[in-house]
Scaffold this motif. Structure first.
Motif, mmCIF file in Angstrom:
data_model
loop_
_atom_site.group_PDB
_atom_site.id
_atom_site.type_symbol
_atom_site.label_atom_id
_atom_site.label_comp_id
_atom_site.label_asym_id
_atom_site.label_seq_id
_atom_site.Cartn_x
_atom_site.Cartn_y
_atom_site.Cartn_z
ATOM 1 N N HIS A 248 -9.945 -47.475 -59.651
ATOM 2 C CA HIS A 248 -9.353 -48.784 -59.998
ATOM 3 C C HIS A 248 -9.686 -49.836 -58.941
ATOM 4 O O HIS A 248 -9.758 -49.530 -57.757
ATOM 5 N N ASP A 258 -6.217 -48.555 -50.788
ATOM 6 C CA ASP A 258 -5.906 -48.230 -52.172
ATOM 7 C C ASP A 258 -6.078 -49.492 -53.012
ATOM 8 O O ASP A 258 -5.130 -50.203 -53.240
ATOM 9 N N ASN A 259 -7.325 -49.905 -53.431
ATOM 10 C CA ASN A 259 -8.421 -48.971 -53.498
ATOM 11 C C ASN A 259 -9.765 -49.687 -53.279
ATOM 12 O O ASN A 259 -10.748 -49.379 -53.938
ATOM 13 N N HIS A 292 -4.433 -50.604 -63.347
ATOM 14 C CA HIS A 292 -3.943 -49.340 -62.780
ATOM 15 C C HIS A 292 -2.507 -49.524 -62.286
ATOM 16 O O HIS A 292 -1.633 -48.734 -62.618
ATOM 17 N N ASP A 322 -10.170 -42.593 -55.594
ATOM 18 C CA ASP A 322 -9.003 -43.369 -55.183
ATOM 19 C C ASP A 322 -8.704 -43.103 -53.709
ATOM 20 O O ASP A 322 -8.543 -41.957 -53.308
HETATM 21 ZN ZN LIG Z 1 -4.913 -45.969 -56.065
#
Ligand SMILES: [Zn+2]
Length: 581
Positions: A248, A258-259, A292, A322
């Motif tokens: 994502h 992240d991410n 996401h 991820d």
């Molecule tokens: Zn993530």
């Protein structure tokens, strides 16, 4: 002469990926318009690298958290609403009630309440009576399963108390992706907020004194067109078949660990593989997902639905990217992997790092939107920080950023990315994709899965005791395992053709992955909470919780589950026997 593998590994560079990470460090990616701007950035970078991209623009259902607060005892506490909370911009007031037991691990109503609450309650009716009509305060993140329980118990709101001084963004729905008509009833019906620990302690103290609070949440909910950049890299021998690698690009705030690191990894994979595509036997497909964080995997879920038949027919595996490349994340002891892929992934990580990974069963998270179709899968989280380091820093458990507690907060900034860890993780992803695309026989060892299934069934049988006989499930699995041993011996001995072996390897995934990870039908999406192994047999572990009033229902459920399990395992065995009689 250098091998193809070495040539491609040597081609990996930090230039393009690090530049994307730096750009994303200035670009928050959670409001729909900012997410589309980030999609444009990815498409532009691909073009600049000479990689053709196709951008899909579906409308997906999102819930964007704008603001939240909790007012109590004359104080206003900072808060964040999880995605999919109900919006109450004018505030909702109520009496507070605190339940401090480990509610988030609660799975079964039939469990004895005293196991959870000691002597505070003697029945579930008392728990419900205490909570009904009040705002529940409890520890945790914006937990979807907990939100659902709080609702069922009649709570009018939920305040989840985070473990540290920061407040983590999250989600509170159990619906996977954009809801369909069957999913809609599970859409959260109460407002939910997360507060930090000091605020939480004040609210818990107030709840114990019988105090009140006002929750305010402001959400922006609806359908938004969002970009999905994709790259198709054609294989030279079997172009229809493809390895699918994705992650994502929407994030909470600027979400570096992240991410952005995952987006950068995918960008570098696209560059290296596109320019070396003559070395690929099968194709590689790469995708970057929106939705996401604010749509509970709505981007990957849309793709899983829109390309379901293509994925079913042609996808040999899905690899999720991820939170790679994070600060201090030098350990591979919680690497996400399905059982059949463990020997393959072990060899890849050993080849790149010289260390042997330890694995974690994929939980229902991280854009694993393909379990119901039945794709063998690995990664989601790959590297993480060593346990000793985490303990030394006093960090609590989080679900990304390589274990850095900046995860899902404003602190997930450029310092969370690490150049050396990025290089290692990019090489792990690249070598995984390359070997998977180029293997003569697709790398899945299904005896690893059947062994795990039998261990699971043995555990369930022990829990069920005399109440139920899981023998048919165990015997069917053992027969499948024997057939698989013959198949793999035939592949090694040359009596089973590569074509036949590959047909069977893919078809087994369509049967056995759904069996191991889902309870719902194929081409739907199971709820977003962690499924136990072999979900349709799991009722076996709950029989001991049932009294005479409900045991019959539980046994009925288990009997249907066993039927479904044994029939599927027998289908798998006949398939294997077709290739290796
Ligand atoms: Zn993530």
């Amino acid at each position: 002469m250098k091998s193809v593998e070495q040539t491609l590994l040597d081609a990996v560079s930090l230039d393009a990926p690090w530049s994307l990470i730096e750009t994303f460090a200035e670009l928050p990616r959670w409001r729909p318009e900012d997410v589309n701007a980030a999609s444009d950035v990815i498409a532009e970078r691909l073009e600049a690298l000479g990689v053709p991209a196709e951008v899909h623009r579906p409308e997906i259902f999102l819930s964007i958290p704008i603001s939240a607060s909790v007012e109590a005892a004359g104080e206003t506490h900072r808060a964040k609403p999880p995605s999919m909370s109900v919006s109450v911009p004018d505030g909702l007031s109520g009496d507070l009630v605190y339940l401090g037991a480990d509610l988030k691990n609660l799975r079964s109503y039939s469990k004895d309440v005293r196991e959870l609450f000691g002597d505070s309650f003697t029945s579930w009716d008392e728990v419900r009576a205490r909570i009904a009509g009040r705002i529940l305060v409890t520890e945790g993140f914006g937990n979807p399963a907990l939100t659902q329980l709080a609702e069922e118990w009649g709570a009018i709101g939920l305040i989840s108390v985070n473990p540290g001084i920061d407040i983590h963004w999250g989600t509170c729905t159990t619906i996977w992706g954009t809801p369909d008509l069957d999913d809609l009833p599970r859409k959260p019906k109460i407002p939910v907020v997360a507060v930090n620990n000091p605020s939480g302690q004040a609210l818990i103290a107030l709840a114990k004194e019988g105090g009140r609070a006002t929750i305010r949440t402001e959400m922006q909910e609806g359908w938004y067109p969002q970009g999905i950049p994709t790259v198709h890299i054609p294989g030279a021998v079997e172009p229809d078949k493809f390895v699918f690698v994705h992650g994502h690009y929407d994030s909470w705030d600027v979400g570096i660990g992240d991410n952005a690191t995952g987006d950068a990894t995918l960008l570098e994979l696209a560059r290296v593989l596109w320019h070396n595509r003559q070395s690929l036997r099968r194709s590689v497909r790469i995708a970057w997902w929106p939705g996401h964080s604010t749509g509970r995997y709505a981007g990957s879920t849309w793709y899983a639905d829109a390309f379901a038949l293509d994925l079913d027919e042609n996808c040999v595996a899905q690899i999720n990217c991820d939170s790679p490349g994070c600060r201090w994340a030098t350990s591979y002891h919680q690497t996400t992997c399905m059982p059949e892929m463990k020997p393959f992934v072990t060899q890849v990580i050993e080849a790149v790092t010289g260390t042997t990974p330890r694995f974690k069963r994929p939980n229902q998270a991280g854009d694993y939107s393909f379990n119901n179709i039945g794709l063998s899968s690995y990664y989601m989280l790959s590297s993480t920080m060593p346990n000793e380091l985490r303990a030394e820093k006093g960090y609590y458990d989080v679900s990304g950023c390589g274990g850095n507690i900046a995860w899902h907060t404003e602190n997930d900034t450029l310092e969370i990315a690490d150049r050396d860890v990025m290089m290692t993780d990019m090489k792990i992803y690249l070598l995984s994709v390359l070997r998977h695309a180029n293997a003569a026989v697709l790398p899945a060892d299904w005896t690893q899965a059947t062994r795990e299934f039998r261990a699971t069934i043995a555990g369930y049988q022990e829990a069920a005791g005399e109440r139920f006989d899981l023998g048919p499930a165990d015997r069917a699995t053992a027969a499948l395992e024997q057939a698989l041993d013959r198949l793999y011996a035939g592949v090694d001995g040359g009596t089973v053709s590569e074509d036949a072996a590959n047909t069977v390897q893919m078809a087994l995934a369509r049967i056995l992955v759904p069996l191991n990870f889902t309870a719902g039908p194929r081409f739907t999406h199971d709820p977003a909470y962690t499924a136990p192994p072999l979900p349709v047999l799991h009722a076996a572990t709950e029989l001991s919780d049932h009294g005479p009033d409900t045991i019959g229902f539980a046994k009925t459920q288990l009997m249907r589950g066993v039927n479904r399990y044994v029939a599927a395992i027998n289908d798998a065995r006949r398939l294997v026997e077709w290739a290796a009689p």
